[in-house]
Design a protein around this motif. Structure first.
Motif, PDB file in Angstrom:
ATOM      1  N   HIS A 127       0.794  -1.228   0.000  1.00 48.41           N
ATOM      2  CA  HIS A 127       0.000   0.000   0.000  1.00 48.41           C
ATOM      3  C   HIS A 127       0.836   1.291   0.000  1.00 48.41           C
ATOM      4  CE1 HIS A 127      -3.933  -1.990   0.781  1.00 48.41           C
ATOM      5  NE2 HIS A 127      -3.156  -2.916   1.314  1.00 48.41           N
ATOM      6  N   SER A 163      -3.056   2.244   7.682  1.00 49.46           N
ATOM      7  CA  SER A 163      -4.041   1.194   7.407  1.00 49.46           C
ATOM      8  C   SER A 163      -5.350   1.482   8.142  1.00 49.46           C
ATOM      9  CB  SER A 163      -3.484  -0.164   7.860  1.00 49.46           C
ATOM     10  OG  SER A 163      -4.502  -1.144   7.865  1.00 49.46           O
ATOM     11  N   HIS A 179      -7.086   1.072  -4.033  1.00 52.69           N
ATOM     12  CA  HIS A 179      -7.263   0.134  -2.922  1.00 52.69           C
ATOM     13  C   HIS A 179      -8.644   0.287  -2.291  1.00 52.69           C
ATOM     14  CE1 HIS A 179      -3.146  -1.202  -3.159  1.00 52.69           C
ATOM     15  NE2 HIS A 179      -2.679   0.016  -2.985  1.00 52.69           N
ATOM     16  N   TYR A 211      -2.310   7.825  -1.138  1.00 51.94           N
ATOM     17  CA  TYR A 211      -2.825   7.224  -2.372  1.00 51.94           C
ATOM     18  C   TYR A 211      -2.878   8.244  -3.507  1.00 51.94           C
ATOM     19  CZ  TYR A 211      -4.258   3.039   0.230  1.00 51.94           C
ATOM     20  OH  TYR A 211      -4.266   1.883   0.984  1.00 51.94           O
TER      21      TYR A 211
END
Length: 336
Positions: free
Chosen positions: A126, A131, A214, A193
């Motif tokens: 990632h 997370s 994701h 991201y």
């Protein structure tokens, strides 16, 4: 002589007692020391042999405290050895023998390192340690674990150990604990991201609602950041600015404010138009569609993008600053 020979030292001790003066305290003490020494040595060998059998069978030496290897209480014995080691009372020979078998001296560090391996795997996939709580890596709930270690005292009560663990996490991702910087894990994840999308060649103007990474809608998040740019911290604005995200310029307002298109179906229709225009420009490498152009959207619906742009220009005064900024990012001159 019939039977096994007595253990080393025991026969000598018996002879000493046999020929010694009755109740000689020195010789009695020496005999006792022989007995204790041999008992400890025998217990050590039994413990090592039990540990060896367990390791050969299980592939590790993380033995539960209550586990018995046959009749031998191996888990309790290993716990005693760890306590002796921490007290500095274990010989180097014994310590080396247990280390060769694979003993883990500090079980807390063992658990941390196991979760740390999962965190590294999550980062490799990632590009961030931000997370969500339900994140999984290597079959472990790494998202919940990261949530736990971010809490006060989550890295352990020992300040030296806690600092060392924080340094290890920072070596993976310097933003592993975004709360210390003043923003949420969710914000950190989305900004990471967005940076990844741009690094992979996406244009900022093409990151519109519906563009995901994701499973996260980065386009929608970006639109929110533009609308709420002035509410962000200086560092958040600096980071977004480094990615090309600009503050929405203030517009002069009149005493009579017309109705806007920022809520309900109008807002949804606007975002569909933005998606269609971004898709067109991405495919064509820029430019504006002609008035009669119809864009086919991923869901199979058709969008009259050319007419939609003309309509937005006609209702320009009904668009808010965020909507104008989105149009400007897509190259619409009159929206600047």
């Amino acid at each position: 002589m019939i039977g096994e020979a007595p253990p080393d030292g025991q026969e000598e001790a018996r002879l000493l007692l046999r020929f010694a003066a009755p109740r000689d305290p020195v010789l009695i003490a020496k005999w006792i020391s022989y007995q204790v020494f041999n008992t400890e040595r025998a217990d050590w060998r039994r413990g090592v042999e039990a540990a060896f059998r367990y390791r050969e069978r299980e592939g590790h030496l993380e033995v539960p405290y209550g586990h018995a290897e046959g009749p031998y209480p191996l888990g309790r014995w290993l716990s005693d050895q760890r306590r002796t080691f921490r007290a500095g009372a274990m010989s180097g020979e014994h310590a080396a023998e247990l280390e060769e078998l694979g003993i883990v001296w500090d079980t807390a560090d063992a658990a941390f390192n196991e979760n740390l391996a999962a965190a590294r795997a999550y980062f490799e996939q990632h590009g961030t340690l931000a997370s969500p709580r339900h994140g999984i890596a290597l079959g472990k709930p790494v998202g919940q674990w990261l949530t736990n270690v971010r809490r006060p005292g989550g890295l352990g009560k020992d300040p030296v150990r806690a600092r060392r663990r924080a340094e290890v996490l920072a070596a993976i991702d310097e933003d592993w604990n975004p709360g210390e910087s003043g923003w949420t894990v969710d914000w950190q994840r989305h900004s990471a991201y967005l940076a990844q999308l741009l690094a992979e060649g996406a244009r900022l103007s093409a990151v519109v609602p519906g563009v995901t990474r994701h499973g996260e809608d980065i386009g929608r998040w970006l639109a929110t950041q533009r609308r709420e740019f002035d509410q962000l911290s200086d560092e958040q604005r600096r980071r977004l600015g480094a990615l090309g995200v600009k503050a929405v310029r203030a517009r002069k307002t009149t005493a009579k404010t017309p109705a806007t298109t920022t809520s309900g179906r109008c807002a949804a229709a606007f975002q569909t138009g933005i998606q269609a225009l971004a898709q067109y420009r991405e495919r064509e490498g820029g430019g504006m569609p002609r008035r009669g152009h119809v864009e086919l959207l991923p869901d199979g619906t058709e969008h009259r993008t050319g007419v939609w742009i003309v309509n937005q220009k006609q209702r320009r005064d009904r668009l808010d600053d965020g909507q104008l900024a989105e149009l400007a990012e897509l190259g619409v001159d009159w929206a600047r």
